[in-house]
Design a protein around this motif. Structure first.
Motif, PDB file in Angstrom:
ATOM      1  N   UNK A   1       0.938  -1.094   0.019  1.00  0.00           N
ATOM      2  CA  UNK A   1       0.009   0.005  -0.156  1.00  0.00           C
ATOM      3  C   UNK A   1       0.863   1.214   0.049  1.00  0.00           C
TER       4      UNK A   1
ATOM      5  N   UNK B   1       3.749   1.644  -1.548  1.00  0.00           N
ATOM      6  CA  UNK B   1       4.547   1.797  -2.695  1.00  0.00           C
ATOM      7  C   UNK B   1       3.555   2.018  -4.177  1.00  0.00           C
ATOM      8  N   UNK B   2       2.316   2.045  -4.016  1.00  0.00           N
ATOM      9  CA  UNK B   2       1.623   2.156  -5.291  1.00  0.00           C
ATOM     10  C   UNK B   2       0.495   3.363  -5.035  1.00  0.00           C
ATOM     11  N   UNK B   3       0.623   4.151  -5.811  1.00  0.00           N
ATOM     12  CA  UNK B   3       0.036   5.591  -5.792  1.00  0.00           C
ATOM     13  C   UNK B   3      -1.418   5.333  -5.315  1.00  0.00           C
TER      14      UNK B   3
END
Lengths: 436, 417
Positions: free
Chosen positions: B135, B137-139
């Motif tokens: 969560x 590391x992802x936009x």
């Protein structure tokens, strides 16, 4: 010695016995790590159940992947033909089909080599900054790279980036010339003033003149044609490269004793941190024209980059301020006692330590910046996540495809952000000097 | 007798402005101020000339014009005849609603995930690590879009719940229904509702006010009881038993209020093709809320983990050596120290969540940016004014939250001598 007379004393050691079954090997590990108490047992079972549920839910869908198809309906036909009617499967063909679009957006297709080359050179330029085992001479290329990258991506006359770079050389020359005549401070002022005057008044005409003499140019590409990961990387890397120095300056301003400098820095930082990035991007796209001389047209990507840089710089300033505050007072006093002036003290004593403390914070700000490049979709640029995916879905071939593009783009973002956070851990452990 | 020598009086030379450290900082500041003012003057001059060219000035009068558009979720009374100012207020309340809901849920999830990540349980610790890394590391935009897509694409339509063998069924003992249009949840109904009290442009919901008053009152009474117990303990060494008094003080008033208002839960039920009763929450709110919660909770989990790790092992060992039980060690030794590390970054995460809620635009949730910065801006063409107002409101919210953080920081600061 009476060992021979005492019958109850054992003279040789017993052979080592293997530990009881519950205290060795896998059983012991399971007992200690999974079922050490009732609560832990329940948690383990719950955790395994959740993992199993997710795998059972996704694995069949993933296992029925189709890589070669021209449209979603063809994909579904292939799935139905191969695995029977009524089952669902992943249609990765959309990534394969629209791969260039995800990478380059609407960049002219015969010019794809330029962003690719720019990216390859970027790797070369960034490598010596990241890993200090590489030859230091490579840093010269890193310094020139912004101009090279700009020229490759946007094209146009080669003299524009060259004259822009020349500004720095002019500043350096001015400083060298004036230093022996008028002292350091005037030389510094000249080093700042000369390039600014050059860029404002001379660079444009000189570039035009040089271009008419020796026209070397690449085909120009407009900013609106940028998209996909080229766009995300352009904004992300430029933002990272420029926000760090600006953020450090802002942090120094905030720590400064000078009242006006301090208050200006605080005001700027608090304002930027107080508003969402989206509002800043909207300001850049909608309102910036109000604040520029009438008739100015300003490149949209440049506007976005400026806003992203300002935004990230304010956050970096706060992180670096934390690092500065964490340094023991003695370090500042020792630098003063050595007779170092402010900038020397900052450069040699304070910043190396403060930046080292702030590495985790700085890198997470960079990660945040890179993730935030997806927000440019709201000012009409084609980011890979929503902009390109919506464009792909707008075609009749791929109408109704949802999960595959999201998973693909998410995986790429994860790769880069996770890589950055791992690199920051590596850097931290490399720079660690305390022996605790 | 000391000879008083006249100090050589150096005349003021222009070079001293730069080379004399007494004057240098003033010189620098004046130069900086002049540059900044020049820059500002240039911007404002451009602005005025541009506005002149467009033939209009800056005016906030548009706020009192008829808005003319509908908003799908309104916490206060609003029709399309209301003014733009009213629409702004609706948007602001929607922003605050998602922010408060998100902060509460993110704290709960984040604290649990952070503590579990430190657990000795191998499976759970790994799972939480995976959750946090994925969560973080992802936009956020991807999570919002993805969860929203789950709701709109993968969930059944309300009429799928019909029939003897429905294609979909309600969850949580038939009280909650997830559909592709809305989520139907049970809601409190007051039989003897007190109604609304008109209070200028706002209407005060008396039921809500009474419940809040009961909660705060109970909290205050409980604090008095605990203070008294501490006083007695300090005087006599014995702490009186207070748990039942605390329970009574905390829950008594609220139960009385609920009973007096005649409260009962109204569960949604299927009538024809749609659910009636209960509360129908729009999917944009639920998706946004879930995404913000999960995303921010991953960051909070890291903060909690770092905070607990920051307390050296010696502290808990010392507490055990003093004979404190694990529960008291946590309450009296670990938590007070860990909270000092945890709270400031936690509050800045709240701030981030509030600002990130402006991504509501991606799912069509009408928050402040959707009303004032979206439709109002487009309809009136007053981009400059609307944007200024929007930024000002966000700035005020941020400053309020960060000043709350400063108050807290000062109250827990180590008193060093």
């Amino acid at each position: 010695m009476n060992t021979s007379t005492s019958t109850f004393v054992r003279t040789e050691m017993l052979p080592e016995q293997s530990p009881p079954l519950t205290e060795a090997g896998a059983v012991k590990w399971v007992r200690e790590n999974l079922f050490s108490s009732v609560l832990n047992g329940i948690l383990t079972v719950l955790g395994v159940a959740v993992v199993a549920y997710i795998i059972v839910g996704i694995a069949p869908w993933l296992s029925r992947s189709v890589w070669n198809a021209g449209s979603l309906s063809e994909c579904r036909q292939i799935i139905a033909a191969t695995w029977g009617e009524g089952v669902t499967g992943a249609c990765w063909a959309v990534i394969r089909e629209r791969w260039p679009q995800y990478l380059f957006g609407f960049y002219p297709s015969h010019l794809y080599w330029r962003p690719v080359l720019a990216f390859a050179l970027l790797v070369v330029a960034v490598a010596p900054v990241l890993f200090d085992k590489l030859p230091r001479k490579m840093l010269w290329f890193s310094l020139v790279y912004p101009a090279v990258g700009f020229w490759l991506l946007w094209g146009g006359s080669v003299w524009v980036p060259v004259t822009a770079l020349a500004g720095f050389a002019i500043g350096y020359a001015a400083a060298k010339l004036i230093q022996p005549v008028a002292g350091t401070i005037l030389a510094t002022i000249a080093a700042v003033l000369a390039p600014v005057l050059w860029w404002l008044f001379l660079a444009g005409p000189v570039a035009d003149a040089l271009h008419s003499i020796m026209p070397i140019a690449l085909q120009g590409v407009r900013s609106r044609e940028f998209g996909g990961f080229v766009l995300a990387f352009t904004i992300g890397f430029t933002g990272i490269a420029f926000s760090l120095p600006l953020g450090v300056m802002l942090a120094l301003g905030r720590q400064s004793d000078m009242f006006i400098v301090n208050k200006l820095s605080v005001g700027f930082i608090e304002f930027i941190r107080g508003v969402p990035l989206i509002t800043l991007l909207f300001t850049a796209s909608l309102l910036l024209n109000y604040f520029l001389p009438p008739g100015t047209d300003f490149d949209i990507i440049l506007r976005v980059i400026i806003m992203v840089v300002l935004f990230a710089a304010a956050y970096i300033a706060e992180v670096v301020r934390g690092g500065l505050a964490a340094l023991p007072r003695g370090q500042y006093e020792a630098a003063d006692a050595l007779g170092l002036d402010y900038w020397k003290a900052q450069r040699l004593i304070i910043m190396p330590q403060a930046l080292k403390i702030s590495i985790p914070g700085i890198v997470s700000t960079f990660i945040g910046l890179f993730k935030d490049t997806t927000l440019v979709v709201f000012v009409g640029l084609l980011d890979p996540l929503k902009g390109i995916t919506d464009a792909v879905r707008a075609s009749t071939d791929w109408k109704g495809i949802y999960w595959e593009p999201y998973i693909f783009v998410g995986a790429i973002f994860f790769l880069f952000c996770f890589g950055m956070s791992r690199y920051s851990m590596y850097l931290e452990s490399k720079l660690k000097t305390d022996h605790r | 007798m000391a000879v008083v020598t006249e100090e050589p009086k150096a005349g003021f030379r222009l070079g001293m402005l730069i080379y004399d450290t007494r004057y240098r900082s003033i010189t620098i500041q004046i130069v900086v101020l002049m540059l900044v003012m020049l820059g500002a003057a240039w911007l404002i001059d451009n602005l005025l000339r541009n506005l002149d060219a467009l033939g209009r000035g800056i005016s906030f009068g548009f706020l009192w014009n008829r808005a003319g558009y509908d908003i799908n979720q309104t916490l206060v009374e609003y029709t399309n005849d209301s003014s733009h100012a009213r629409a702004t207020l609706v948007g602001l309340l929607n922003t605050l609603l998602i922010a408060v809901l998100g902060c509460i849920a993110a704290t709960v999830v984040g604290v649990i995930a952070g503590v579990l990540r430190l657990s000795k349980n191998w499976v759970i610790a790994r799972l939480m690590t995976i959750y946090v890394e994925i969560f973080r590391n992802i936009p956020l935009l991807l999570w919002i879009l993805m969860i929203y897509t789950v709701f709109t694409e993968a969930l059944p339509a309300p009429n799928a719940f019909r029939g003897d063998t429905p294609a979909a069924s309600m969850v949580l003992f038939d009280t909650v229904a997830f559909t592709n249009r809305y989520t139907a949840i049970p809601w409190l109904i007051f039989d003897r509702s007190l109604g609304w009290l008109p209070l200028g442009p706002l209407w005060l919901n008396l039921d809500l006010a009474l419940i809040l008053a009961a909660l705060v009152g109970g909290f205050l009474i409980n604090r008095t009881i605990l203070r008294r117990a501490t006083r007695i303990q300090e005087a006599t060494g014995l702490r009186p038993t207070t748990w039942w008094q605390s329970l009574l003080a905390l829950f008594g008033p609220i139960i009385v209020v609920f009973l007096a208002l005649g409260t009962h839960l109204d569960s949604p039920s299927l009538q024809g093709f749609n659910f009636t009763g209960g509360l129908q929450v729009s999917n944009s709110l639920v998706a946004l809320w879930l995404a913000l919660t999960l995303y921010t909770a991953a960051f909070i989990a890291e903060i909690v983990r770092a905070g607990i790790n920051a307390i050296s092992r010696g502290q808990s060992e010392a507490a055990f050596a003093l004979g404190l039980r694990p529960g008291r060690t946590m309450n009296l030794i670990i938590l007070p120290q860990a909270l000092r590390v945890i709270i400031p970054p936690l509050i800045s995460q709240y701030l981030n969540l509030t600002k990130n809620s402006s991504l509501a635009i991606a799912v069509g949730y009408m928050d402040l940016r959707g009303t004032l910065g979206g439709i109002t801006l487009n309809q009136t063409g007053r981009g400059l004014e609307a944007m200024m107002l929007l930024m000002l409101i966000y700035l005020i919210i941020s400053l309020l939250i960060s000043s709350a953080m400063n108050v807290y920081n000062n109250s827990v600061k180590l008193k060093e001598r």
